[in-house]
Motif scaffolding. Structure first.
Motif, PDB file in Angstrom:
ATOM      1  N   ILE A 276       0.771  -1.144  -0.128  1.00  0.00           N
ATOM      2  CA  ILE A 276       0.028   0.038  -0.055  1.00  0.00           C
ATOM      3  C   ILE A 276       0.854   1.101   0.081  1.00  0.00           C
ATOM      4  O   ILE A 276       0.456   2.310  -0.551  1.00  0.00           O
ATOM      5  CB  ILE A 276      -0.848  -0.121   1.161  1.00  0.00           C
ATOM      6  N   SER A 277       1.868   1.196   0.904  1.00  0.00           N
ATOM      7  CA  SER A 277       2.864   2.326   0.810  1.00  0.00           C
ATOM      8  C   SER A 277       3.483   2.555  -0.831  1.00  0.00           C
ATOM      9  O   SER A 277       3.314   3.852  -0.979  1.00  0.00           O
ATOM     10  CB  SER A 277       3.993   2.120   1.627  1.00  0.00           C
ATOM     11  N   GLU A 278       3.819   1.634  -1.581  1.00  0.00           N
ATOM     12  CA  GLU A 278       4.202   1.864  -2.766  1.00  0.00           C
ATOM     13  C   GLU A 278       3.083   2.490  -3.659  1.00  0.00           C
ATOM     14  O   GLU A 278       3.380   3.325  -4.434  1.00  0.00           O
ATOM     15  CB  GLU A 278       4.975   0.472  -3.411  1.00  0.00           C
ATOM     16  N   ILE A 279       1.916   1.868  -3.453  1.00  0.00           N
ATOM     17  CA  ILE A 279       0.774   2.339  -4.440  1.00  0.00           C
ATOM     18  C   ILE A 279       0.607   4.040  -3.974  1.00  0.00           C
ATOM     19  O   ILE A 279       0.494   4.816  -4.854  1.00  0.00           O
ATOM     20  CB  ILE A 279      -0.112   1.552  -4.233  1.00  0.00           C
ATOM     21  N   ALA A 280       0.395   4.242  -2.723  1.00  0.00           N
ATOM     22  CA  ALA A 280       0.294   5.497  -2.277  1.00  0.00           C
ATOM     23  C   ALA A 280       1.299   6.471  -2.984  1.00  0.00           C
ATOM     24  O   ALA A 280       1.034   7.469  -3.162  1.00  0.00           O
ATOM     25  CB  ALA A 280       0.195   5.720  -0.566  1.00  0.00           C
ATOM     26  N   TYR A 281       2.809   6.193  -2.669  1.00  0.00           N
ATOM     27  CA  TYR A 281       3.839   7.134  -3.351  1.00  0.00           C
ATOM     28  C   TYR A 281       3.617   7.296  -4.750  1.00  0.00           C
ATOM     29  O   TYR A 281       3.501   8.492  -5.173  1.00  0.00           O
ATOM     30  CB  TYR A 281       5.094   6.435  -2.979  1.00  0.00           C
ATOM     31  N   SER A 282       3.206   5.990  -5.537  1.00  0.00           N
ATOM     32  CA  SER A 282       3.016   6.451  -7.055  1.00  0.00           C
ATOM     33  C   SER A 282       2.025   7.268  -7.514  1.00  0.00           C
ATOM     34  O   SER A 282       2.027   7.921  -8.514  1.00  0.00           O
ATOM     35  CB  SER A 282       3.097   4.946  -7.549  1.00  0.00           C
ATOM     36  N   ALA A 289      -1.482   7.058   5.283  1.00  0.00           N
ATOM     37  CA  ALA A 289      -2.875   7.283   6.083  1.00  0.00           C
ATOM     38  C   ALA A 289      -3.689   8.282   4.969  1.00  0.00           C
ATOM     39  O   ALA A 289      -4.913   8.029   5.012  1.00  0.00           O
ATOM     40  CB  ALA A 289      -2.395   8.035   7.008  1.00  0.00           C
ATOM     41  N   HIS A 290      -2.913   9.111   4.275  1.00  0.00           N
ATOM     42  CA  HIS A 290      -3.513  10.078   3.477  1.00  0.00           C
ATOM     43  C   HIS A 290      -4.134   9.380   2.397  1.00  0.00           C
ATOM     44  O   HIS A 290      -5.479   9.649   1.838  1.00  0.00           O
ATOM     45  CB  HIS A 290      -2.779  11.231   3.066  1.00  0.00           C
ATOM     46  N   ASN A 293      -7.451   7.246   3.737  1.00  0.00           N
ATOM     47  CA  ASN A 293      -8.585   7.862   3.924  1.00  0.00           C
ATOM     48  C   ASN A 293      -9.258   8.642   2.783  1.00  0.00           C
ATOM     49  O   ASN A 293     -10.274   8.521   2.544  1.00  0.00           O
ATOM     50  CB  ASN A 293      -8.108   9.360   4.693  1.00  0.00           C
ATOM     51  N   PHE A 294      -8.274   8.767   1.736  1.00  0.00           N
ATOM     52  CA  PHE A 294      -8.909   9.160   0.195  1.00  0.00           C
ATOM     53  C   PHE A 294      -9.462   8.237  -0.221  1.00  0.00           C
ATOM     54  O   PHE A 294     -10.622   8.300  -0.783  1.00  0.00           O
ATOM     55  CB  PHE A 294      -7.648   9.571  -0.360  1.00  0.00           C
ATOM     56  N   PHE A 295      -8.935   6.851  -0.403  1.00  0.00           N
ATOM     57  CA  PHE A 295      -9.794   5.458  -1.397  1.00  0.00           C
ATOM     58  C   PHE A 295     -10.924   5.181  -0.341  1.00  0.00           C
ATOM     59  O   PHE A 295     -11.794   5.050  -0.965  1.00  0.00           O
ATOM     60  CB  PHE A 295      -8.561   4.452  -1.107  1.00  0.00           C
ATOM     61  N   ARG A 296     -10.795   5.312   0.812  1.00  0.00           N
ATOM     62  CA  ARG A 296     -12.136   5.188   1.771  1.00  0.00           C
ATOM     63  C   ARG A 296     -13.332   5.985   1.386  1.00  0.00           C
ATOM     64  O   ARG A 296     -14.289   5.480   1.316  1.00  0.00           O
ATOM     65  CB  ARG A 296     -11.854   4.873   3.080  1.00  0.00           C
ATOM     66  N   LYS A 297     -12.936   7.144   1.297  1.00  0.00           N
ATOM     67  CA  LYS A 297     -13.700   8.254   1.234  1.00  0.00           C
ATOM     68  C   LYS A 297     -14.353   8.147  -0.226  1.00  0.00           C
ATOM     69  O   LYS A 297     -15.641   8.289  -0.331  1.00  0.00           O
ATOM     70  CB  LYS A 297     -13.183   9.959   1.332  1.00  0.00           C
ATOM     71  N   THR A 299     -14.349   5.081  -2.183  1.00  0.00           N
ATOM     72  CA  THR A 299     -15.045   3.816  -2.665  1.00  0.00           C
ATOM     73  C   THR A 299     -15.688   3.129  -1.406  1.00  0.00           C
ATOM     74  O   THR A 299     -16.610   2.309  -1.534  1.00  0.00           O
ATOM     75  CB  THR A 299     -13.872   2.974  -3.010  1.00  0.00           C
ATOM     76  N   SER A 300     -15.692   3.740  -0.141  1.00  0.00           N
ATOM     77  CA  SER A 300     -16.268   3.154   1.145  1.00  0.00           C
ATOM     78  C   SER A 300     -15.464   1.930   1.638  1.00  0.00           C
ATOM     79  O   SER A 300     -16.066   1.042   2.492  1.00  0.00           O
ATOM     80  CB  SER A 300     -17.688   2.787   1.007  1.00  0.00           C
ATOM     81  N   PHE A 301     -14.212   1.662   0.762  1.00  0.00           N
ATOM     82  CA  PHE A 301     -13.424   0.318   1.299  1.00  0.00           C
ATOM     83  C   PHE A 301     -11.961   1.028   1.537  1.00  0.00           C
ATOM     84  O   PHE A 301     -11.403   1.979   1.088  1.00  0.00           O
ATOM     85  CB  PHE A 301     -13.259  -0.492  -0.030  1.00  0.00           C
ATOM     86  N   ALA A 302     -11.437   0.230   2.534  1.00  0.00           N
ATOM     87  CA  ALA A 302      -9.968   0.438   2.734  1.00  0.00           C
ATOM     88  C   ALA A 302      -9.219  -0.190   1.733  1.00  0.00           C
ATOM     89  O   ALA A 302      -9.585  -1.062   1.234  1.00  0.00           O
ATOM     90  CB  ALA A 302      -9.680  -0.030   4.159  1.00  0.00           C
ATOM     91  N   PRO A 303      -8.079   0.377   1.573  1.00  0.00           N
ATOM     92  CA  PRO A 303      -7.350  -0.238   0.287  1.00  0.00           C
ATOM     93  C   PRO A 303      -7.168  -1.626   0.479  1.00  0.00           C
ATOM     94  O   PRO A 303      -7.514  -2.569  -0.565  1.00  0.00           O
ATOM     95  CB  PRO A 303      -5.987   0.457   0.312  1.00  0.00           C
TER      96      PRO A 303
END
Length: 308
Positions: A276-282, A289-290, A293-297, A299-303
């Motif tokens: 998840i860290s690599e995806i977030a960075y890319s 965490a940012h 929170n963005f993805f959950r907002k 899609t309503s799902f945690a990554p």
């Protein structure tokens, strides 16, 4: 022929395709620039001994005529095919189709842009509406349309095994015929967009947005993230960009950027083993965490929940 991989992402290269389908490379193709081949769907499925084609990006273009009940997954969309369909696929966007019954037949061809460019037609594949991201390049077909398209594929299939010296030139014409057939199935509003100043700005924005994708390695980072980033690159005021996009698409600049980042995030979560860290960075998020929170907002799902 060079079948080099195009990135660290799970991409089906030509080499992988021939290994997975136990297919033979056509004789004489090594003398050509680029690559082409044509197949009967039932033959490939029999050799693979499976019914599901992997959902991923391919390092080649593909045109298919499919007869049978299927479910097509294109980017993050799902399209039901009841009987017959014509499908166009680009290396930029992952797709597959999942047969829903045992009666599957038809044809497909694969080719690289280097192969088609030899036609001297001036066609740039990625400029055509059929290969534009965000569209639905899958067309339900009537029985008459299936016959028309299948006839073109049969000519390609027969020509590939001929000893005609200019057979690949002829095959390039057949590919273009298929592309134009698909273009004619497109809605007129797609084929003939408005040429107003606002429409041009909207078109340039979408083109610039799509240039940021696909993300092909964890080291690749999204350069343009905000509405201001795009406005600056397009040399317009951010309020003007937002106004014309709202007029032409019904969405704000931020809405469009957000939607495209979410789409890419879904693809990376499903189609790579990156953490998840690599995806977030890319995707331009400095903190996991940012991104979470963005993805959950959106899609309503945690990554991690979406991945599983």
């Amino acid at each position: 022929m060079n079948f080099a991989n195009t990135g660290q992402m799970e991409i089906t290269t030509l080499e992988n395709f021939y290994r997975d389908t136990a297919s033979l490379i056509p004789e004489g193709i090594n003398k050509e620039i680029g690559h082409f081949n044509v197949f009967k769907i039932e033959d490939v499925l029999a050799r693979q001994n499976k019914k599901v084609m992997p959902y991923n990006r391919r390092a080649y273009y593909k045109i298919s005529v499919i007869s049978g009940k299927n479910k097509a997954e294109y980017a993050d969309k799902v399209i039901d095919i009841e009987h017959n369909a014509l499908l166009f696929a680009t290396p930029k966007i992952p797709y597959n189709y999942v047969p829903q019954d045992d009666d599957q037949h038809g044809f497909f061809c694969i080719f690289t842009d280097e192969f088609l460019i030899q036609s001297k037609s001036g066609v740039v594949l990625d400029d055509l509406p059929l290969f534009q991201p965000g569209g639905y390049p899958i067309f339900q077909l009537s029985a008459e349309e299936v016959d028309d398209i299948t006839f073109i594929f049969r000519k390609m299939y027969k020509e590939l095994s001929s000893d005609y010296a200019y057979k690949y030139d002829l095959i390039r014409n057949y590919i273009l015929e298929l592309i134009h057939y698909g273009q004619k199935l497109q809605p007129a509003t797609t084929l003939y967009p408005s040429h107003t100043a606002s429409a041009r700005v909207s078109s340039l924005f979408i083109e610039l947005l799509e240039r940021q994708f696909p993300i092909e390695s964890p080291q690749q980072k999204l350069n343009l993230r905000t509405a201001k980033d795009y406005a600056d690159r397009l040399a317009v005021h951010v309020n003007h960009l937002n106004k014309v996009l709202k007029e032409n698409t019904g969405k704000t600049t931020t809405d469009i950027i957000t939607g495209r980042i979410v789409q890419e995030a879904k693809i990376l979560l499903k189609q790579t083993d990156w953490n998840i860290s690599e995806i977030a960075y890319s995707l331009g998020f400095e903190q996991v965490a940012h991104f979470s929170n963005f993805f959950r907002k959106q899609t309503s799902f945690a990554p991690l929940a979406f991945r599983s």
